[in-house]
Design an enzyme around this catalytic site. Structure first.
Site: not given
Ligand code: AMP
Length: 195
Positions: A89, A128, A134, A146
């Site tokens: 990311r 969702r 969530r 986000r």
């Molecule tokens: P996601 O399920 O991929 O939408 O991730 C949920 C949250 O987890 C994000 O909003 C970030 O706070 C954190 N997160 C997930 N993957 C990463 C990553 N590769 N780098 C930094 N933060 C992450």
């Protein structure tokens, strides 16, 4: 090995498409968001630290997610390949991933980016949120945060793979089946070049 970076903003459909891809290509799914949520559930120190950032829609520090991916790569040395979902990311994470894979004489095969307009993402994530449980899917300001994090810190990662000639952008708006078949078209072409 096929090592796919499935890329796109929150709500682009990465999780849904990962499930289909894993089944067809027998790849190991590595979602840093899922791994972080497991840490939170387990009540670990890492989970506790990550939670406050995740609750604000902010990325967790690079070293945290890089460490988690490193452990998973070590645990699956016999895999057919990996789908990286929600990782890398940041450009620093992409550089670290290349270095980690190089230790196993491996590399990223391609990045497939699901392209979805911001307003569609907002609608999808709020929908969702009604069933996902969530907290970060249930608040419009948090979702916008986000998406902003994605646009400022994550979107440049596409350029990193474009420079390596590994970038494939596809339209992420449409039926799940049509998007899946577009992804398969790219993966099948790549599978032929590796075999
Ligand atoms: P996601 O399920 O991929 O939408 O991730 C949920 C949250 O987890 C994000 O909003 C970030 O706070 C954190 N997160 C997930 N993957 C990463 C990553 N590769 N780098 C930094 N933060 C992450």
């Amino acid at each position: 090995m096929i090592n796919l970076v499935l890329f796109g903003p929150p709500g682009a459909g990465k999780g849904t498409q990962s499930a289909n891809i894993i089944e067809k290509y027998q790849l190991v799914h590595l979602s840093t968001g899922d791994l972080l949520r497991s840490e939170i559930k387990a009540g670990s120190e890492l989970g506790l630290k990550a939670r406050s950032l995740m609750d604000q829609g902010i990325l967790v520090p690079d070293e945290v997610v890089i460490g988690m991916i490193e452990n998973k790569l070590k645990a699956h040395t016999d895999a057919n390949g990996f789908i990286f979902d929600g990782f890398p990311r940041t450009v620093a994470q992409a550089v670290a991933l290349d270095e980690l894979l190089a230790q196993y004489d491996e590399k990223i095969s391609m990045m497939v980016a699901l392209q979805v307009p911001d307003e569609e993402l907002l609608t999808r994530l709020l929908e969702r949120g009604k069933s996902s449980g969530r907290a970060d899917d249930q608040n419009e300001d948090l979702i916008r945060r986000r998406i902003e994090e994605y646009n400022s810190k994550t979107a440049p990662v596409a350029e990193f793979y474009r420079k390596q000639d590994k970038y494939y952008g596809i339209n992420g708006v449409g039926s799940i089946e049509d998007i899946f078949s577009a992804i398969c078209g790219i993966l099948d072409k790549e599978a032929k070049t590796v075999s």
